[in-house]
Design a protein around this motif. Structure first.
Motif, PDB file in Angstrom:
ATOM      1  N   ASN A 128     -24.360   2.922  22.672  1.00  0.00           N
ATOM      2  CA  ASN A 128     -24.629   4.346  22.346  1.00  0.00           C
ATOM      3  C   ASN A 128     -23.141   4.976  21.958  1.00  0.00           C
ATOM      4  O   ASN A 128     -22.575   6.106  22.344  1.00  0.00           O
ATOM      5  CB  ASN A 128     -24.948   5.346  23.244  1.00  0.00           C
ATOM      6  N   ALA A 129     -22.261   4.229  21.412  1.00  0.00           N
ATOM      7  CA  ALA A 129     -20.898   4.438  20.618  1.00  0.00           C
ATOM      8  C   ALA A 129     -20.488   3.956  19.513  1.00  0.00           C
ATOM      9  O   ALA A 129     -20.996   2.773  19.038  1.00  0.00           O
ATOM     10  CB  ALA A 129     -19.871   3.779  21.724  1.00  0.00           C
ATOM     11  N   SER A 130     -20.191   4.823  18.584  1.00  0.00           N
ATOM     12  CA  SER A 130     -19.898   4.125  17.253  1.00  0.00           C
ATOM     13  C   SER A 130     -18.502   4.481  17.013  1.00  0.00           C
ATOM     14  O   SER A 130     -17.690   5.462  17.708  1.00  0.00           O
ATOM     15  CB  SER A 130     -20.525   5.007  16.017  1.00  0.00           C
ATOM     16  N   HIS A 131     -17.801   3.722  16.141  1.00  0.00           N
ATOM     17  CA  HIS A 131     -16.192   3.714  15.763  1.00  0.00           C
ATOM     18  C   HIS A 131     -16.012   3.541  14.223  1.00  0.00           C
ATOM     19  O   HIS A 131     -16.797   2.967  13.532  1.00  0.00           O
ATOM     20  CB  HIS A 131     -15.684   2.511  16.378  1.00  0.00           C
ATOM     21  N   GLU A 132     -15.399   4.956  13.910  1.00  0.00           N
ATOM     22  CA  GLU A 132     -14.964   4.481  12.452  1.00  0.00           C
ATOM     23  C   GLU A 132     -13.511   4.914  12.394  1.00  0.00           C
ATOM     24  O   GLU A 132     -12.748   5.342  13.165  1.00  0.00           O
ATOM     25  CB  GLU A 132     -15.856   5.481  11.542  1.00  0.00           C
ATOM     26  N   ASN A 133     -12.785   4.269  11.202  1.00  0.00           N
ATOM     27  CA  ASN A 133     -11.427   4.465  11.045  1.00  0.00           C
ATOM     28  C   ASN A 133     -11.356   5.541   9.729  1.00  0.00           C
ATOM     29  O   ASN A 133     -12.410   5.608   8.865  1.00  0.00           O
ATOM     30  CB  ASN A 133     -10.773   3.274  10.529  1.00  0.00           C
ATOM     31  N   PHE A 134     -10.483   6.282   9.455  1.00  0.00           N
ATOM     32  CA  PHE A 134     -10.177   7.049   8.224  1.00  0.00           C
ATOM     33  C   PHE A 134      -8.741   7.088   8.031  1.00  0.00           C
ATOM     34  O   PHE A 134      -7.870   6.889   8.733  1.00  0.00           O
ATOM     35  CB  PHE A 134     -10.836   8.515   8.431  1.00  0.00           C
ATOM     36  N   GLU A 135      -8.454   7.397   6.579  1.00  0.00           N
ATOM     37  CA  GLU A 135      -7.118   7.485   6.249  1.00  0.00           C
ATOM     38  C   GLU A 135      -6.754   8.728   5.750  1.00  0.00           C
ATOM     39  O   GLU A 135      -7.562   9.803   5.698  1.00  0.00           O
ATOM     40  CB  GLU A 135      -6.682   6.257   4.951  1.00  0.00           C
ATOM     41  N   GLY A 136      -5.618   9.001   5.215  1.00  0.00           N
ATOM     42  CA  GLY A 136      -5.262  10.212   4.844  1.00  0.00           C
ATOM     43  C   GLY A 136      -3.635  10.516   5.060  1.00  0.00           C
ATOM     44  O   GLY A 136      -2.925   9.658   5.338  1.00  0.00           O
ATOM     45  N   THR A 137      -3.383  11.872   5.045  1.00  0.00           N
ATOM     46  CA  THR A 137      -1.792  12.123   5.385  1.00  0.00           C
ATOM     47  C   THR A 137      -1.736  12.488   6.903  1.00  0.00           C
ATOM     48  O   THR A 137      -2.316  13.202   7.383  1.00  0.00           O
ATOM     49  CB  THR A 137      -1.325  13.167   4.542  1.00  0.00           C
ATOM     50  N   LEU A 138      -0.913  11.507   7.437  1.00  0.00           N
ATOM     51  CA  LEU A 138      -0.375  11.821   8.807  1.00  0.00           C
ATOM     52  C   LEU A 138       1.068  12.032   8.962  1.00  0.00           C
ATOM     53  O   LEU A 138       1.829  11.154   8.402  1.00  0.00           O
ATOM     54  CB  LEU A 138      -0.869  10.552   9.779  1.00  0.00           C
ATOM     55  N   LEU A 139       1.415  13.496   9.296  1.00  0.00           N
ATOM     56  CA  LEU A 139       2.788  13.955   9.009  1.00  0.00           C
ATOM     57  C   LEU A 139       3.202  14.511  10.319  1.00  0.00           C
ATOM     58  O   LEU A 139       2.663  15.125  11.159  1.00  0.00           O
ATOM     59  CB  LEU A 139       2.615  15.038   8.064  1.00  0.00           C
ATOM     60  N   ALA A 140       4.513  13.977  10.855  1.00  0.00           N
ATOM     61  CA  ALA A 140       5.097  14.045  11.890  1.00  0.00           C
ATOM     62  C   ALA A 140       6.261  15.318  11.572  1.00  0.00           C
ATOM     63  O   ALA A 140       6.797  15.005  10.999  1.00  0.00           O
ATOM     64  CB  ALA A 140       5.496  13.039  12.868  1.00  0.00           C
ATOM     65  N   ILE A 141       6.205  16.386  12.218  1.00  0.00           N
ATOM     66  CA  ILE A 141       7.029  17.397  12.219  1.00  0.00           C
ATOM     67  C   ILE A 141       7.883  17.606  13.363  1.00  0.00           C
ATOM     68  O   ILE A 141       7.109  17.865  14.532  1.00  0.00           O
ATOM     69  CB  ILE A 141       6.610  18.764  11.588  1.00  0.00           C
ATOM     70  N   GLN A 142       9.153  17.175  13.376  1.00  0.00           N
ATOM     71  CA  GLN A 142       9.922  17.046  14.845  1.00  0.00           C
ATOM     72  C   GLN A 142      11.321  17.741  14.413  1.00  0.00           C
ATOM     73  O   GLN A 142      11.989  17.664  13.739  1.00  0.00           O
ATOM     74  CB  GLN A 142      10.236  15.618  15.056  1.00  0.00           C
ATOM     75  N   GLY A 143      11.398  18.523  15.843  1.00  0.00           N
ATOM     76  CA  GLY A 143      12.845  19.110  15.941  1.00  0.00           C
ATOM     77  C   GLY A 143      12.695  20.520  16.566  1.00  0.00           C
ATOM     78  O   GLY A 143      11.864  20.948  16.560  1.00  0.00           O
TER      79      GLY A 143
ATOM     80  N   ILE B 167       0.986  -1.206   0.004  1.00  0.00           N
ATOM     81  CA  ILE B 167       0.069  -0.003   0.082  1.00  0.00           C
ATOM     82  C   ILE B 167       0.872   1.329  -0.084  1.00  0.00           C
ATOM     83  O   ILE B 167       1.754   1.291   0.598  1.00  0.00           O
ATOM     84  CB  ILE B 167      -0.870  -0.067   1.188  1.00  0.00           C
ATOM     85  N   LYS B 168       0.407   2.090  -0.884  1.00  0.00           N
ATOM     86  CA  LYS B 168       1.178   3.420  -0.852  1.00  0.00           C
ATOM     87  C   LYS B 168       0.637   4.588  -0.237  1.00  0.00           C
ATOM     88  O   LYS B 168      -0.730   4.504  -0.174  1.00  0.00           O
ATOM     89  CB  LYS B 168       1.337   3.982  -2.304  1.00  0.00           C
ATOM     90  N   THR B 169       1.409   5.080   0.757  1.00  0.00           N
ATOM     91  CA  THR B 169       0.761   6.390   1.433  1.00  0.00           C
ATOM     92  C   THR B 169       0.466   7.556   0.372  1.00  0.00           C
ATOM     93  O   THR B 169       1.110   7.612  -0.603  1.00  0.00           O
ATOM     94  CB  THR B 169       1.507   6.884   2.521  1.00  0.00           C
ATOM     95  N   PRO B 170      -0.145   8.511   0.851  1.00  0.00           N
ATOM     96  CA  PRO B 170      -0.457   9.744  -0.007  1.00  0.00           C
ATOM     97  C   PRO B 170       0.879  10.576  -0.303  1.00  0.00           C
ATOM     98  O   PRO B 170       0.798  11.148  -1.366  1.00  0.00           O
ATOM     99  CB  PRO B 170      -1.475  10.657   0.647  1.00  0.00           C
TER     100      PRO B 170
ATOM    101  N   VAL C 254      -7.492  15.238   3.053  1.00  0.00           N
ATOM    102  CA  VAL C 254      -7.585  15.309   1.827  1.00  0.00           C
ATOM    103  C   VAL C 254      -5.987  15.028   1.070  1.00  0.00           C
ATOM    104  O   VAL C 254      -4.980  15.735   1.242  1.00  0.00           O
ATOM    105  CB  VAL C 254      -7.891  16.557   1.091  1.00  0.00           C
ATOM    106  N   ASP C 255      -5.962  14.082   0.184  1.00  0.00           N
ATOM    107  CA  ASP C 255      -4.525  13.381   0.042  1.00  0.00           C
ATOM    108  C   ASP C 255      -3.696  14.666  -0.857  1.00  0.00           C
ATOM    109  O   ASP C 255      -2.950  14.588  -0.587  1.00  0.00           O
ATOM    110  CB  ASP C 255      -4.826  12.132  -0.954  1.00  0.00           C
ATOM    111  N   HIS C 256      -4.398  15.058  -1.798  1.00  0.00           N
ATOM    112  CA  HIS C 256      -3.819  16.129  -2.657  1.00  0.00           C
ATOM    113  C   HIS C 256      -3.188  17.119  -1.667  1.00  0.00           C
ATOM    114  O   HIS C 256      -2.124  17.774  -2.051  1.00  0.00           O
ATOM    115  CB  HIS C 256      -4.107  16.434  -3.935  1.00  0.00           C
ATOM    116  N   GLU C 257      -4.003  17.617  -0.722  1.00  0.00           N
ATOM    117  CA  GLU C 257      -3.365  18.516  -0.070  1.00  0.00           C
ATOM    118  C   GLU C 257      -2.392  18.426   0.717  1.00  0.00           C
ATOM    119  O   GLU C 257      -1.411  19.088   1.208  1.00  0.00           O
ATOM    120  CB  GLU C 257      -4.686  19.268   1.079  1.00  0.00           C
ATOM    121  N   GLY C 258      -2.408  17.299   1.476  1.00  0.00           N
ATOM    122  CA  GLY C 258      -1.164  16.510   2.300  1.00  0.00           C
ATOM    123  C   GLY C 258      -0.043  16.560   1.433  1.00  0.00           C
ATOM    124  O   GLY C 258       0.878  16.802   1.970  1.00  0.00           O
ATOM    125  N   LEU C 259      -0.179  16.297   0.268  1.00  0.00           N
ATOM    126  CA  LEU C 259       0.966  15.778  -0.539  1.00  0.00           C
ATOM    127  C   LEU C 259       1.692  17.302  -1.100  1.00  0.00           C
ATOM    128  O   LEU C 259       2.951  17.386  -0.876  1.00  0.00           O
ATOM    129  CB  LEU C 259       0.684  15.574  -2.100  1.00  0.00           C
TER     130      LEU C 259
END
Lengths: 175, 392
Positions: free
Chosen positions: B149-164, B17-20, B219-224
């Motif tokens: 009374n609890a719902s769960h959903e997953n979602f994908e996208g860009t998750l980016l860590a900026i460190q330093g 699988i390729k990330t965004p 939104v994938d293209h925004e993350g990219l």
């Protein structure tokens, strides 16, 4: 400064030449990078050195009097990355083909070094203990790992040991 | 020599699988490796492992962590549900603050570690490990079925860590959110000006011990495009999984599958602080495995081993190396969870499970590496002091 010419860059065989200039260039660059440094002791020990390579990316430089040097190839050093620690064998140890004679560590991994021939360890390159970066900067020269006395010279003829052309071909198939 | 790393990594990347951000990894000459079913960068061209480690400690490193799994849990019973599967006090957690937590099985073992962020009394955002995707979702699905009374959903996208150390001043250029008021463990929704249409989730957190942020850009293209813009800045370099591991190890942080697993309780993993003080009585506990965990907290003597730091010179301790008593070299007293040379400190650092009474800092131990027992000692965690941004 001009880079010193390295040995064992043999003329390309016709079959390789037929594959085009790009591969030719690739082959000669890889061959040169994985050849002995002519100004370091593994090369200069005698005036007739024979170099062989293993599938595990060690090199063996053997000399007519039965002395041989072992190290790792440029390809292996590059794949490992910055060496952080090199463990060298103990002088006097008797080793057999496939025995571990040390290890090269990077931050992410440790890789064992195996001897390609039977022998007795004559000397270990203690310089590597204080300067492991030699493995990256000059793996086929000052970064040699062990010097040994070969006990069975016939093993040098083992078909499992590559010459430089066969090693380069092996690397191409690997990648 | 065995070239484990490069051989294993050399095949099969196409099926992953390729990330965004995949195209950026390729563009920057990443060595891509299969990691939890994703093609992930381990190193980038032009920077060695040590250089990328040091870059993150001195400038800014960005890490693609889009392979991690994002969850949203909502509903009137959301907090109650999460308090069954974790030992955290989510009712007391302030909105827009996060906490490290653990998903617990019935025996008090750790199914995964996670970061839980409260957005509202009835809405939580959770990030779990990539390597545990399947089992986490199965576990959550099973557990949540007991809550009406609890719902769960997953979602994908860009998750980016900026460190330093320069992460804040760098990110500030892209957002109107005042980052001087966003402390470690806080989060907010804000736009990345010029890059995102909607506000995205910005959390001040990280896994390196440095100050930094984790951005969730759906939104994938925004993350990219945003990541591309970051990479044009001089102070920023993309950093791969190799340095991510050595950075977290120096910061004394746990990696699931190493310091945490289903057989080991958070108490044994020296994470007592994850068990909320308000949830340490039989009446207030009520989380999976609470009997065992509370009994371990109340009777520290009953906890036979725990996670400690280790330090040594010479060959590095690695996962699985056995640890022996210095005084009785035949007696095994523990096992290494993770270890590596420390680019920041020199020498080696690691984490290990060690039995009593060998857990005190400074205790000499022997670690068996390549059939030889080598001297090391127990050391305080973390090895490198965290530089989290906290209020004065």
């Amino acid at each position: 400064m001009l880079a010193p010419l390295r040995i064992a860059v043999r003329p390309m065989r016709p079959v390789a030449a037929a594959l085009g200039s790009r591969i030719l260039r690739f082959n000669s660059t890889v061959a040169q990078a994985n050849s002995l440094n002519p100004s370091a002791v593994p090369f200069k020990f005698s005036d007739s050195v024979t170099v062989r390579y293993t599938r595990e990316h060690e090199w063996l430089a053997s000399h007519p009097d039965g002395t041989a040097f072992v190290g790792i190839t440029k390809y292996a050093a590059d794949a490992l990355g910055d060496a952080t620690f090199v463990e060298v064998p103990e002088v006097g140890d008797s080793v057999q083909v496939g025995d571990s004679i040390g290890s090269v560590e990077s931050v992410k991994s440790a890789s064992e070094i195996y001897t390609p021939v039977d022998g007795e360890i004559l000397e270990a390159n203690d310089e590597l203990t204080s300067n492991p970066a030699l493995i990256n900067s000059d793996p086929l020269g000052e970064g040699w790992i062990a010097k040994l006395k070969v006990t069975d010279p016939d093993q040098l003829l083992d078909a499992e040991l590559f010459d430089i052309d066969a090693y380069v071909k092996f690397l191409q198939e690997e990648s | 020599m065995m070239m484990r790393s490069c051989r294993r990594y050399s095949t099969g990347v196409e099926a992953l699988i390729k990330t965004p951000l995949y195209s950026l990894h390729v563009e920057h000459g990443a060595t891509l490796v299969p990691y939890a079913g994703f093609a992930m960068p381990v190193l980038y061209k032009g920077q060695s492992h040590i250089e990328s480690h040091n870059w993150t400690r001195s400038k800014v490193g960005i890490f693609d962590v889009s392979h991690m799994l994002q969850h949203r849990v909502k509903g009137n019973s959301a907090a109650e549900f999460l308090q069954k599967i974790t030992p955290s006090d989510l009712k007391a957690l302030e909105p827009f603050t996060s906490t490290l937590s653990v998903l617990l099985n019935d025996q008090g073992g750790v199914i995964d570690d996670c970061i839980i962020t409260k957005h509202d009394e009835n809405e939580f955002y959770i990030v779990t490990n990539a390597g545990c995707r399947d089992k986490d979702t199965a576990f959550i699905k099973e557990e949540i079925s007991q809550f009406g009374n609890a719902s769960h959903e997953n979602f994908e996208g860009t998750l980016l860590a900026i460190q330093g150390p320069q992460a804040a001043e760098t990110l500030q250029k892209f957002t109107k959110l005042d980052l001087t008021k966003l402390y470690f463990g806080n989060s907010a929704f804000a736009k990345l000006e010029g890059f995102t249409n909607d506000a995205i989730h910005i959390a001040r957190s990280g896994y390196t011990g440095e100050d930094g942020f984790e951005l969730s850009i759906p939104v994938d293209h925004e993350g990219l495009e945003f990541t591309k813009a970051l990479l044009e800045l001089e102070q920023i370099k993309p950093i791969g999984l190799a340095a991510r591991d050595s950075l977290r190890l120096e910061a004394g942080m746990c990696l699931y599958g190493h310091e945490l697993n289903e057989q080991t309780t958070p108490v044994e993993s020296s994470l007592n602080w994850l068990i909320a003080k308000s949830r340490r009585t039989p009446e207030t506990a009520g989380f999976n495995g609470s009997d065992r965990i509370l009994s371990q907290i109340q009777n520290p003597k009953s906890v036979s081993f725990k996670r400690v730091g280790i330090q040594s010179k010479g060959p590095s301790p690695r996962e699985g190396n056995k640890i022996y008593s210095y005084e009785e070299p035949d007696k095994q007293i523990g096992v290494v969870c993770s270890g590596s040379p420390s680019p920041t400190l020199g020498g080696n650092v690691g984490q290990a499970f060690i039995h009593k009474p060998h857990q005190k800092s400074g205790t000499k131990i022997l670690i068996e590496i390549r059939n030889k027992k080598r001297e090391a000692h127990v050391a305080k965690l973390p090895f490198v002091a965290p530089k989290f941004y906290k209020p004065e």
